[in-house]
Design an enzyme around this catalytic site. Sequence first.
Site, mmCIF file in Angstrom:
data_model
loop_
_atom_site.group_PDB
_atom_site.id
_atom_site.type_symbol
_atom_site.label_atom_id
_atom_site.label_comp_id
_atom_site.label_asym_id
_atom_site.label_seq_id
_atom_site.Cartn_x
_atom_site.Cartn_y
_atom_site.Cartn_z
ATOM 1 N N HIS A 62 0.841 -1.210 0.000
ATOM 2 C CA HIS A 62 0.000 0.000 0.000
ATOM 3 C C HIS A 62 0.873 1.257 0.000
ATOM 4 O O HIS A 62 1.297 1.741 1.057
ATOM 5 C CB HIS A 62 -0.923 -0.009 1.229
ATOM 6 C CG HIS A 62 -2.023 1.005 1.160
ATOM 7 N ND1 HIS A 62 -3.245 0.808 1.735
ATOM 8 C CD2 HIS A 62 -2.083 2.220 0.565
ATOM 9 C CE1 HIS A 62 -4.027 1.869 1.510
ATOM 10 N NE2 HIS A 62 -3.328 2.737 0.802
ATOM 11 N N HIS A 234 -5.832 -0.632 5.605
ATOM 12 C CA HIS A 234 -5.620 0.203 6.798
ATOM 13 C C HIS A 234 -6.754 0.176 7.827
ATOM 14 O O HIS A 234 -7.453 1.169 8.014
ATOM 15 C CB HIS A 234 -5.278 1.643 6.427
ATOM 16 C CG HIS A 234 -6.064 2.241 5.282
ATOM 17 N ND1 HIS A 234 -7.432 2.181 5.207
ATOM 18 C CD2 HIS A 234 -5.655 2.905 4.181
ATOM 19 C CE1 HIS A 234 -7.836 2.792 4.108
ATOM 20 N NE2 HIS A 234 -6.784 3.233 3.469
ATOM 21 N N ASP A 307 0.763 2.523 3.802
ATOM 22 C CA ASP A 307 -0.057 3.598 3.230
ATOM 23 C C ASP A 307 0.794 4.862 3.058
ATOM 24 O O ASP A 307 0.341 5.979 3.359
ATOM 25 C CB ASP A 307 -1.296 3.865 4.105
ATOM 26 C CG ASP A 307 -2.306 4.789 3.431
ATOM 27 O OD1 ASP A 307 -2.122 5.117 2.241
ATOM 28 O OD2 ASP A 307 -3.276 5.182 4.101
#
Length: 432
Positions: A62, A234, A307
């Site tokens: 990610h 997430h 992320d």
Amino acid sequence: MDAFILRNGQLAQEDSPDLTETDLFIESGKLKAIGPQLPAVDGVPEFDVTGRVLLPGLFDVHVHLREPGREDKETIKTGSEAAINGGVTGIVAMPNCTPAIDSGGMVQSVLDIASRDARIPVYTTGCITKGRLGKELANIGGMHARGAVMITDDGDPVGNHQILRRAMEYAREFGLIVASHCEVKELSGVGAMNEGEVSYRLGIPGIPAESEEICISRDIRLAHLTGAHVHIQHVTSGEGMRIIERFKEDGIHVTCEVSPHHLIFNETHIQDYDTHYKMNPPLRRPEDNAILLDGLKRGIFDVIATDHAPHTDFEKQLDFGSAPFGITGLETALPSLYQEFIKPGHFGWDLLVKRYSAEPRRLLGHDPVVFKEGSPVNLTIFHPDKETHFTTSFMQSKSKNTPFLDQHVQGHVEMVVLDDAILLDRLTANAS
Ligand SMILES: [Zn+2]
């Protein structure tokens, strides 16, 4: 340096709680020999790595690389260099670029840039809907044909249940993972942090945890209905994790990820309105940190993913409500996870290898990295007794939006080797 021997390293493996002392003989990108006290070889230089942890290269599913469209924040080149700087040797890019990666042609162009500019494998996702607008399905078959590894509208959920259902039906046919950013937009509204006592006190509009939890439940139910593989991105709330856990117990195929920042930080870090703690979904309560950590140890989370979300200083210096969501993570993940969890004994190196190297690769259908004679080299060397000072000059990402900016964090990535390339070397340069 085509061949070299590393002496007295500590090998970390996903299936062993203990580190194993070993030497590595690397030649032409392959592991020529592995074991304690390997014989010296004429003309082959040796480096002492006593005390260092030898890790399989990490893998992050990610990552936001911002190219095309926002090359002022990050490019495929700088993002992949940031990965290397953090010991990460493979990354998966999210499709929320400008224009969005929502067609086979866009997937191809990202992969073309990656093959020209990146020194590590860079994979890309494609959008679920055209332009990530949630209105019309993107050409999922076309993106799959060009090599997209997942579809996602990350940054936003797919609001329309029926469109998501159809997307999942296509994805199932192509064996593509549907990665879900879970949020009910109507509940999140203009929220900028977790809704609760702290947001009331600070006067910042809140995002209730239910915004995420309701969507997690919906997305897994639709995946069950369609037979698609949904991957929940997430996860931040303890209850969100428990919902996934219950579905898993019922035998439903769902995978999920947790980010280092949702394990380490919580809403109380926002006291000073520091936008380096603004992300979506937001940091939740301290008790959520504890539940997420427990879930990671119990195997509820399949993977750790950062992320990594680069933003310019200019944007992050806006007031808390106006600044964009997200922080960088590729360079800080390994030292911060070491400092916060491995060093104090919350979990071992085996968990880190499993969740941030082996399982992310398996998620994409790849073999995990192994250390055995004849295997290709994919190695990160980490010194647990050195610190990393996260200065703007140390970090390779174009953006510096991290709570660790200018902080010292325990542990230091010293070397990264992938096949026959030494991608990073802060080890032999300092050796005698
Ligand atoms: Zn997201």
